[in-house]
Design an enzyme around this catalytic site. Structure first.
Site, PDB file in Angstrom:
ATOM      1  N   ASP A  67       0.811  -1.220   0.000  1.00 18.87           N
ATOM      2  CA  ASP A  67       0.000   0.000   0.000  1.00 18.87           C
ATOM      3  C   ASP A  67       0.846   1.272   0.000  1.00 18.87           C
ATOM      4  O   ASP A  67       2.065   1.236   0.208  1.00 18.87           O
ATOM      5  CB  ASP A  67      -0.965  -0.004   1.198  1.00 18.87           C
ATOM      6  CG  ASP A  67      -0.331  -0.532   2.483  1.00 18.87           C
ATOM      7  OD1 ASP A  67       0.910  -0.552   2.576  1.00 18.87           O
ATOM      8  OD2 ASP A  67      -1.083  -0.919   3.381  1.00 18.87           O
ATOM      9  N   ASN A 136      -8.140  -3.288  14.132  1.00 15.32           N
ATOM     10  CA  ASN A 136      -9.521  -3.592  13.719  1.00 15.32           C
ATOM     11  C   ASN A 136      -9.566  -4.752  12.711  1.00 15.32           C
ATOM     12  O   ASN A 136     -10.576  -4.964  12.064  1.00 15.32           O
ATOM     13  CB  ASN A 136     -10.189  -2.342  13.122  1.00 15.32           C
ATOM     14  CG  ASN A 136      -9.488  -1.854  11.856  1.00 15.32           C
ATOM     15  OD1 ASN A 136      -8.501  -2.445  11.414  1.00 15.32           O
ATOM     16  ND2 ASN A 136      -9.993  -0.791  11.267  1.00 15.32           N
ATOM     17  N   HIS A 138      -7.678  -4.995  10.015  1.00 13.31           N
ATOM     18  CA  HIS A 138      -7.345  -4.680   8.622  1.00 13.31           C
ATOM     19  C   HIS A 138      -6.033  -5.340   8.197  1.00 13.31           C
ATOM     20  O   HIS A 138      -5.145  -5.593   9.009  1.00 13.31           O
ATOM     21  CB  HIS A 138      -7.367  -3.166   8.338  1.00 13.31           C
ATOM     22  CG  HIS A 138      -6.232  -2.376   8.906  1.00 13.31           C
ATOM     23  ND1 HIS A 138      -6.400  -1.182   9.548  1.00 13.31           N
ATOM     24  CD2 HIS A 138      -4.884  -2.595   8.907  1.00 13.31           C
ATOM     25  CE1 HIS A 138      -5.231  -0.711   9.907  1.00 13.31           C
ATOM     26  NE2 HIS A 138      -4.296  -1.549   9.533  1.00 13.31           N
ATOM     27  N   GLU A 143      -9.984  -2.018   5.087  1.00 11.62           N
ATOM     28  CA  GLU A 143     -10.697  -1.790   6.340  1.00 11.62           C
ATOM     29  C   GLU A 143     -11.911  -2.722   6.415  1.00 11.62           C
ATOM     30  O   GLU A 143     -12.314  -3.304   5.405  1.00 11.62           O
ATOM     31  CB  GLU A 143     -11.166  -0.323   6.390  1.00 11.62           C
ATOM     32  CG  GLU A 143     -10.043   0.701   6.327  1.00 11.62           C
ATOM     33  CD  GLU A 143      -9.256   0.847   7.640  1.00 11.62           C
ATOM     34  OE1 GLU A 143      -9.273  -0.077   8.475  1.00 11.62           O
ATOM     35  OE2 GLU A 143      -8.608   1.893   7.811  1.00 11.62           O
TER      36      GLU A 143
HETATM   37  C1  F6R Z   1       1.186  -1.470   6.258  1.00 10.89           C
HETATM   38  C2  F6R Z   1      -0.124  -2.069   6.301  1.00 10.89           C
HETATM   39  C3  F6R Z   1      -0.958  -2.111   7.538  1.00 10.89           C
HETATM   40  C4  F6R Z   1      -0.172  -2.471   8.794  1.00 10.89           C
HETATM   41  C5  F6R Z   1      -1.103  -2.484  10.007  1.00 10.89           C
HETATM   42  C6  F6R Z   1      -0.333  -2.748  11.288  1.00 10.89           C
HETATM   43  O1  F6R Z   1       1.725  -1.604   4.957  1.00 10.89           O
HETATM   44  O2  F6R Z   1      -0.544  -2.517   5.304  1.00 10.89           O
HETATM   45  O3  F6R Z   1      -1.989  -3.050   7.356  1.00 10.89           O
HETATM   46  O4  F6R Z   1       0.422  -3.724   8.628  1.00 10.89           O
HETATM   47  O5  F6R Z   1      -1.734  -1.243  10.126  1.00 10.89           O
HETATM   48  O6  F6R Z   1       0.499  -1.659  11.516  1.00 10.89           O
HETATM   49  P1  F6R Z   1       1.664  -1.709  12.603  1.00 10.89           P
HETATM   50  O7  F6R Z   1       2.610  -2.737  12.125  1.00 10.89           O
HETATM   51  O8  F6R Z   1       2.265  -0.337  12.600  1.00 10.89           O
HETATM   52  O9  F6R Z   1       1.027  -2.083  13.900  1.00 10.89           O
END
Ligand code: F6R
Length: 246
Positions: A67, A136, A138, A143
């Site tokens: 992303d 959540n 994701h 989402e």
């Molecule tokens: C990042 C991504 C997100 C993160 C998720 C967890 O490329 O796609 O899905 O993996 O938000 O974030 P952290 O690792 O910062 O807890």
């Protein structure tokens, strides 16, 4: 799904690094799917050490990132391109042309999403996709409510996600409102998926994921439909799931 339980963040990172390096040793032309965020930072540090100390080479490896924020250029310190360059690519022998990340500044964004999905089909799908886990549920920026059939698309970020990511920005208002993300379907195309979760904050999501059941309002649950998923959790992230079992 294979569950690997480890003690702490460091062990999660080295255990993940061993799996990534094995993939590269098995196939020097591997395609890796990469995530940003706090979770894989330790893994990336280990991969850098692998190049320096274990003769691992990324010369022929390609990467496809999950992303990118809309509106942030590669030069912006909070863009995911910048993050990946800083935390991994510039420290290993990968060719930058072989590292792929959606262009958050492309317009119209729909064309960029189509280009990216075609690229996943052309050079990918990833042999090994690394995922962090949102509180959540994701994955990528998919989402709750994202359909299973989704491919690379532009999303409006949930406030909870923006607040959680605000720690990397000067203030909440600077956090972009939209992002480009690989969709659920794009992620499920990968040959193998490696999900990493560390820390207490992830415990409720890990517990719900491990309880099973597929539901659109909890995107990571779609991974139950994939035949080769490994989840590495540390003690804190597993704590609520463990309490459930007792
Ligand atoms: C990042 C991504 C997100 C993160 C998720 C967890 O490329 O796609 O899905 O993996 O938000 O974030 P952290 O690792 O910062 O807890």
């Amino acid at each position: 799904m294979k569950l690997i339980r480890v003690e702490n963040y460091e062990e999660m990172s080295s255990s993940a690094a061993r799996l990534v390096e094995q993939q590269i040793l098995d196939n020097s032309r591997s395609v890796l799917g990469l995530a940003t965020g706090s979770t894989p930072l330790g893994l990336y540090e280990q991969l850098i050490r692998g190049v320096q100390e274990r003769n691992i080479s990324y010369k022929q490896v390609q990467t496809i990132s999950l992303d990118e924020y809309c509106g942030l250029s590669a030069a912006h310190p909070n863009s995911y391109r910048y993050f990946m360059n800083e935390h991994l690519f510039q420290h290993i022998d990968i060719q930058l042309d072989n590292t792929h990340i959606p262009d958050g500044t492309a317009s119209p964004v729909e064309d960029e999403c189509r280009r990216y999905e075609a690229l996943i089909d052309r050079i990918g799908p990833p042999h090994l996709q690394i995922l962090g886990l949102g509180t959540n549920g994701h994955i990528g920026f998919n989402e709750p409510g994202t359909p299973e059939a989704s491919v690379t698309h532009c999303v409006k970020l949930e406030e909870s996600t923006r607040k959680s990511n605000a720690r990397f920005f000067s203030d909440l208002n600077s956090v972009p409102t939209h992002a480009i993300t690989m969709g659920i379907q794009s992620i499920l195309k990968s040959e193998q998926i490696l999900v990493l979760a560390s820390g207490k904050k992830k415990a409720p999501a890990v517990k719900r994921f491990l309880a099973g059941g597929v539901s659109e309002d909890f995107p990571v649950s779609f991974l139950w439909k994939h035949p080769h998923v490994t989840l590495i959790v540390d003690k804190e992230a597993y704590s609520l799931a463990a309490a459930e079992k007792e």
